[in-house]
Design an enzyme around this catalytic site. Structure first.
Site, PDB file in Angstrom:
ATOM      1  N   SER A  96     -42.442  77.640  23.833  1.00 33.77           N
ATOM      2  CA  SER A  96     -42.309  76.563  24.807  1.00 33.77           C
ATOM      3  C   SER A  96     -40.833  76.401  25.137  1.00 33.77           C
ATOM      4  O   SER A  96     -40.138  77.373  25.423  1.00 33.77           O
ATOM      5  CB  SER A  96     -42.923  75.274  24.251  1.00 33.77           C
ATOM      6  OG  SER A  96     -42.779  74.201  25.145  1.00 33.77           O
TER       7      SER A  96
ATOM      8  N   LYS B  98     -44.705  73.699  30.766  1.00 29.64           N
ATOM      9  CA  LYS B  98     -44.498  73.703  29.316  1.00 29.64           C
ATOM     10  C   LYS B  98     -45.135  72.474  28.656  1.00 29.64           C
ATOM     11  O   LYS B  98     -45.615  72.564  27.522  1.00 29.64           O
ATOM     12  CB  LYS B  98     -43.005  73.788  28.998  1.00 29.64           C
ATOM     13  CG  LYS B  98     -42.369  75.121  29.378  1.00 29.64           C
ATOM     14  CD  LYS B  98     -43.016  76.292  28.652  1.00 29.64           C
ATOM     15  CE  LYS B  98     -42.272  77.597  28.894  1.00 29.64           C
ATOM     16  NZ  LYS B  98     -42.889  78.743  28.167  1.00 29.64           N
TER      17      LYS B  98
ATOM     18  N   TYR C  96     -41.274  73.462  36.066  1.00 31.75           N
ATOM     19  CA  TYR C  96     -41.180  74.206  34.800  1.00 31.75           C
ATOM     20  C   TYR C  96     -41.565  73.292  33.639  1.00 31.75           C
ATOM     21  O   TYR C  96     -42.341  73.683  32.755  1.00 31.75           O
ATOM     22  CB  TYR C  96     -39.770  74.752  34.605  1.00 31.75           C
ATOM     23  CG  TYR C  96     -39.565  75.473  33.290  1.00 31.75           C
ATOM     24  CD1 TYR C  96     -39.983  76.795  33.135  1.00 31.75           C
ATOM     25  CD2 TYR C  96     -38.955  74.847  32.209  1.00 31.75           C
ATOM     26  CE1 TYR C  96     -39.803  77.458  31.938  1.00 31.75           C
ATOM     27  CE2 TYR C  96     -38.773  75.500  31.009  1.00 31.75           C
ATOM     28  CZ  TYR C  96     -39.199  76.809  30.875  1.00 31.75           C
ATOM     29  OH  TYR C  96     -39.022  77.457  29.680  1.00 31.75           O
TER      30      TYR C  96
END
Length: 279
Positions: A134, A152, A148
């Site tokens: 991650s 994650k 983004y």
């Protein structure tokens, strides 16, 4: 210690490459993935007996099951590392749905599908360790990094639930959360929103420029990160989360402090937002 077989996605560069090399140096065996056939051929020629590789693009959801079925017919897997992914910068409003999909396909859907494809194998052998790569951005969001971050956050969400589901089956799950590491993440391959809105120049725009500016100067050492991940895989009781780097410790700590402050601020409100029975 028993020799392990590792399946690691995305080993062409950065942390994935460093991890694959460190795993082979430790005496364990690597099955890695590349997106180009010439990379597969070169790796297999150079690492005969220590590792092998296959062609796999984790953004190709339909191709994942077929490829991993073939891999699992030849190899027992002890450790799965979902490393393949992409970076992306841009304000939320600047980002098109098509650009969002290009981030979520490898970062979330690809990692999910690879995990699902390997789980029957792990359940059958009643053992296995899933390590999700991650980011500190999977815990704390940053303006200009929202898409983004979202990919994650999603990876962390299903992985945290999965850890609870598979623990009674002898399967372990860990989430690695690196800060900025000296990889190609912030280089030419970094995705960017094509649309640029001037109103975000001091927030998302500033973050975009800052991220590009740190390429090659990041604090994190991928070789040291690889060793930490191997130690995690060899631990008798591995933790659910492994932050890596001073920046990760700082930013994750900031997020925890922020959440705690909000909990304290709204404690009375939260406690009163319930039915009062028999009053």
């Amino acid at each position: 210690m028993k020799k392990k077989n590792w399946l690691i996605t995305g080993i062409s560069s950065g942390l994935g490459k460093a991890l694959a090399e460190a795993v082979m140096e430790s005496g364990d065996f690597v099955i890695g993935t590349f997106r180009k056939q010439e990379q597969v051929d070169a790796f297999n020629k150079a690492n005969e007996g220590k590792g092998t590789s296959v062609l796999l693009d984790t953004a190709d959801i339909d191709g994942i099951q077929k490829t991993l079925t073939e891999v699992l017919a030849k190899h027992t897997i002890d450790v799965l590392v979902n490393n393949a992914g992409v970076g992306f910068v841009g304000a939320v409003e600047e980002t098109s749905i098509e650009e969002v999909r290009l981030v979520f396909e490898p970062n979330f859907f690809g990692a999910l599908k690879v995990t699902q494809a390997v789980l029957p194998h792990f359940r059958a052998q009643k053992s296995g360790h899933i390590i999700q790569i991650s980011s500190h951005g999977g815990i704390k969001a940053f303006g200009g990094f929202g898409i983004y971050n979202a990919s994650k956050f999603a990876l962390e969400g299903f992985s945290e639930a999965l850890a609870q589901e598979v623990a009674p089956l002898g399967i372990k799950v860990s989430i690695v959360e690196p800060g900025p590491f000296r990889t190609k993440f912030a280089a030419a391959g970094l995705g960017e929103a094509k649309n640029v809105i001037d109103d975000y120049s001091e927030t998302a725009g500033a973050f975009r420029a800052k991220l590009k500016g740190v390429d090659g100067k990041q604090e994190g050492d991928p070789v040291k990160a690889a060793k930490a991940i191997i130690d995690l895989a060899n631990a008798e009781k591995p933790s659910l989360r492994l932050p890596l780097g001073k920046t990760a410790l700082m930013t994750i700590g900031m997020k925890l402090d922020s959440v705690k402050a909000d909990l304290e601020q709204h404690k009375k409100t939260a406690e009163n937002a319930i039915f009062l029975e028999n009053v």
